[in-house]
Write an enzyme that holds these catalytic residues in place. Structure first.
Site, PDB file in Angstrom:
ATOM      1  N   GLY A   1     -55.795 -15.707   7.579  1.00 12.44           N
ATOM      2  CA  GLY A   1     -55.499 -15.663   6.150  1.00 12.44           C
ATOM      3  C   GLY A   1     -54.152 -16.239   5.761  1.00 12.44           C
ATOM      4  N   GLN A   2     -53.429 -16.829   6.727  1.00 10.57           N
ATOM      5  CA  GLN A   2     -52.129 -17.410   6.368  1.00 10.57           C
ATOM      6  C   GLN A   2     -52.347 -18.724   5.628  1.00 10.57           C
ATOM      7  OE1 GLN A   2     -49.429 -18.347   9.615  1.00 10.57           O
ATOM      8  NE2 GLN A   2     -47.688 -18.551   8.217  1.00 10.57           N
TER       9      GLN A   2
ATOM     10  N   HIS B   1     -43.659 -14.557   5.917  1.00 10.00           N
ATOM     11  CA  HIS B   1     -43.564 -13.668   4.758  1.00 10.00           C
ATOM     12  C   HIS B   1     -44.257 -12.356   5.065  1.00 10.00           C
ATOM     13  CE1 HIS B   1     -47.115 -16.274   4.318  1.00 10.00           C
ATOM     14  NE2 HIS B   1     -47.727 -15.227   3.786  1.00 10.00           N
ATOM     15  N   LEU B   2     -43.608 -11.292   4.674  1.00 17.10           N
ATOM     16  CA  LEU B   2     -44.141  -9.939   4.818  1.00 17.10           C
ATOM     17  C   LEU B   2     -44.781  -9.533   3.502  1.00 17.10           C
ATOM     18  CD1 LEU B   2     -44.174  -7.255   6.550  1.00 17.10           C
ATOM     19  CD2 LEU B   2     -42.094  -6.647   5.291  1.00 17.10           C
ATOM     20  N   HIS B   3     -46.090  -9.249   3.535  1.00 21.80           N
ATOM     21  CA  HIS B   3     -46.745  -8.686   2.344  1.00 21.80           C
ATOM     22  C   HIS B   3     -46.431  -7.188   2.290  1.00 21.80           C
ATOM     23  CE1 HIS B   3     -49.698 -11.981   1.382  1.00 21.80           C
ATOM     24  NE2 HIS B   3     -49.537 -12.260   2.665  1.00 21.80           N
TER      25      HIS B   3
ATOM     26  N   ASP C   1     -45.834 -11.210  -5.700  1.00 23.89           N
ATOM     27  CA  ASP C   1     -46.903 -12.162  -5.374  1.00 23.89           C
ATOM     28  C   ASP C   1     -47.557 -12.672  -6.652  1.00 23.89           C
ATOM     29  OD1 ASP C   1     -48.661 -12.685  -2.524  1.00 23.89           O
ATOM     30  OD2 ASP C   1     -49.631 -13.177  -4.431  1.00 23.89           O
ATOM     31  N   ILE C   2     -47.854 -13.962  -6.689  1.00 23.84           N
ATOM     32  CA  ILE C   2     -48.422 -14.587  -7.887  1.00 23.84           C
ATOM     33  C   ILE C   2     -49.875 -14.150  -8.108  1.00 23.84           C
ATOM     34  CG2 ILE C   2     -49.368 -16.705  -6.833  1.00 23.84           C
ATOM     35  CD1 ILE C   2     -47.957 -18.255  -9.121  1.00 23.84           C
TER      36      ILE C   2
ATOM     37  N   ASN D   1     -49.554 -12.193   8.174  1.00 27.57           N
ATOM     38  CA  ASN D   1     -50.664 -13.047   8.587  1.00 27.57           C
ATOM     39  C   ASN D   1     -50.126 -14.194   9.434  1.00 27.57           C
ATOM     40  OD1 ASN D   1     -52.621 -11.566   7.140  1.00 27.57           O
ATOM     41  ND2 ASN D   1     -52.144 -12.672   5.256  1.00 27.57           N
TER      42      ASN D   1
HETATM   43  P1  5GP Z   1     -50.669 -15.699   3.044  1.00 32.13           P
HETATM   44  O1  5GP Z   1     -52.087 -15.901   2.599  1.00 32.13           O
HETATM   45  O2  5GP Z   1     -50.071 -16.989   3.581  1.00 32.13           O
HETATM   46  O3  5GP Z   1     -50.466 -14.536   3.981  1.00 32.13           O
HETATM   47  O4  5GP Z   1     -49.865 -15.275   1.750  1.00 32.13           O
HETATM   48  C1  5GP Z   1     -49.356 -16.181   0.841  1.00 32.13           C
HETATM   49  C2  5GP Z   1     -49.149 -15.435  -0.439  1.00 32.13           C
HETATM   50  O5  5GP Z   1     -48.313 -16.193  -1.272  1.00 32.13           O
HETATM   51  C3  5GP Z   1     -50.439 -15.178  -1.208  1.00 32.13           C
HETATM   52  O6  5GP Z   1     -50.613 -13.779  -1.418  1.00 32.13           O
HETATM   53  C4  5GP Z   1     -50.241 -15.947  -2.512  1.00 32.13           C
HETATM   54  O7  5GP Z   1     -50.798 -15.284  -3.636  1.00 32.13           O
HETATM   55  C5  5GP Z   1     -48.739 -16.057  -2.598  1.00 32.13           C
HETATM   56  N1  5GP Z   1     -48.270 -17.239  -3.302  1.00 32.13           N
HETATM   57  C6  5GP Z   1     -48.702 -18.507  -3.129  1.00 32.13           C
HETATM   58  N2  5GP Z   1     -48.042 -19.353  -3.935  1.00 32.13           N
HETATM   59  C7  5GP Z   1     -47.148 -18.592  -4.621  1.00 32.13           C
HETATM   60  C8  5GP Z   1     -46.169 -18.915  -5.620  1.00 32.13           C
HETATM   61  O8  5GP Z   1     -45.957 -20.059  -6.023  1.00 32.13           O
HETATM   62  N3  5GP Z   1     -45.456 -17.866  -6.115  1.00 32.13           N
HETATM   63  C9  5GP Z   1     -45.631 -16.574  -5.697  1.00 32.13           C
HETATM   64  N4  5GP Z   1     -44.858 -15.638  -6.248  1.00 32.13           N
HETATM   65  N5  5GP Z   1     -46.547 -16.253  -4.762  1.00 32.13           N
HETATM   66  C10 5GP Z   1     -47.294 -17.252  -4.231  1.00 32.13           C
END
Ligand code: 5GP
Ligand code: ZN
Length: 113
Positions: free
Chosen positions: A92-93, A99-101, A31-32, A86
Site C-alpha cells: 500500500g505504499q 511516513h508514519l500514519h 492526510d489529504i 507501509n
Molecule cells: P502510503 O499509501 O504511501 O502509505 O500513504 C501515502 C499517504 O499520503 C496517503 O494516505 C495519501 O492520502 C497521502 N497523501 C498523498 N498525497 C498527499 C498530499 O499532497 N498531501 C497530503 N496531506 N497527503 C497526501
C-alpha cells in the site's frame, strides 16, 4: 529522487499541507484523504524511501518518529490509535518518502485489509 519527492516538496513548502507539528527533524501534517477522524502523517525531514530505506544511522530518528506519532495522537483526538508504516507497493505504499500514519478517533478492526 529526493528533490522531486512529493513529501520533500511539502517539507520545503512547495506544496501546501495542513501541518500540526514540526521541529528540526520531523514534520507532521493531516492526510489529504483521511481514513479515520484522526489521520495524519509524521515524516522525517531527511528523505528515506521507506522503512526498509533506513540504516542503523537512522535508528534514533526512526525511534523519535514512532514516539512523536504516539504523543501527537493523544493530543489530537486519538487516545487509542494505530501507527502504520507501509513498505512497498503491494503493502500500500504510494509515496516513497518514509511516513508514519497515525489513525484513530473510531474503532479500528484487525487484521487490516
Ligand atoms: P502510503 O499509501 O504511501 O502509505 O500513504 C501515502 C499517504 O499520503 C496517503 O494516505 C495519501 O492520502 C497521502 N497523501 C498523498 N498525497 C498527499 C498530499 O499532497 N498531501 C497530503 N496531506 N497527503 C497526501
Ligand atoms: Zn522525500
Amino acid at each position: 529522487m529526493a528533490g522531486e519527492c512529493l513529501f520533500c516538496k511539502i517539507i520545503k513548502g512547495e506544496i501546501p499541507a495542513k501541518k500540526l507539528y514540526e521541529d528540526d527533524e520531523l514534520v507532521a501534517f493531516w492526510d489529504i484523504a483521511p481514513q479515520a477522524p484522526t489521520h495524519f502523517l509524521v515524516i522525517p525531514r531527511k528523505h528515506l524511501s521507506g522503512p526498509a530505506g533506513a540504516t542503523p544511522a537512522d535508528d534514533a530518528l526512526v525511534g523519535k518518529l514512532l514516539r512523536k506519532g504516539a504523543e501527537l495522537a493523544a493530543a489530537n483526538g486519538a487516545p487509542a490509535f494505530r501507527l502504520v508504516l507501509n513498505n512497498g507497493p503491494e503493502a500500500g505504499q504510494t509515496v516513497f518518502h518514509l511516513h508514519l500514519h497515525v489513525l484513530g478517533g473510531r474503532p479500528l478492526t484487525w487484521p487490516p485489509g
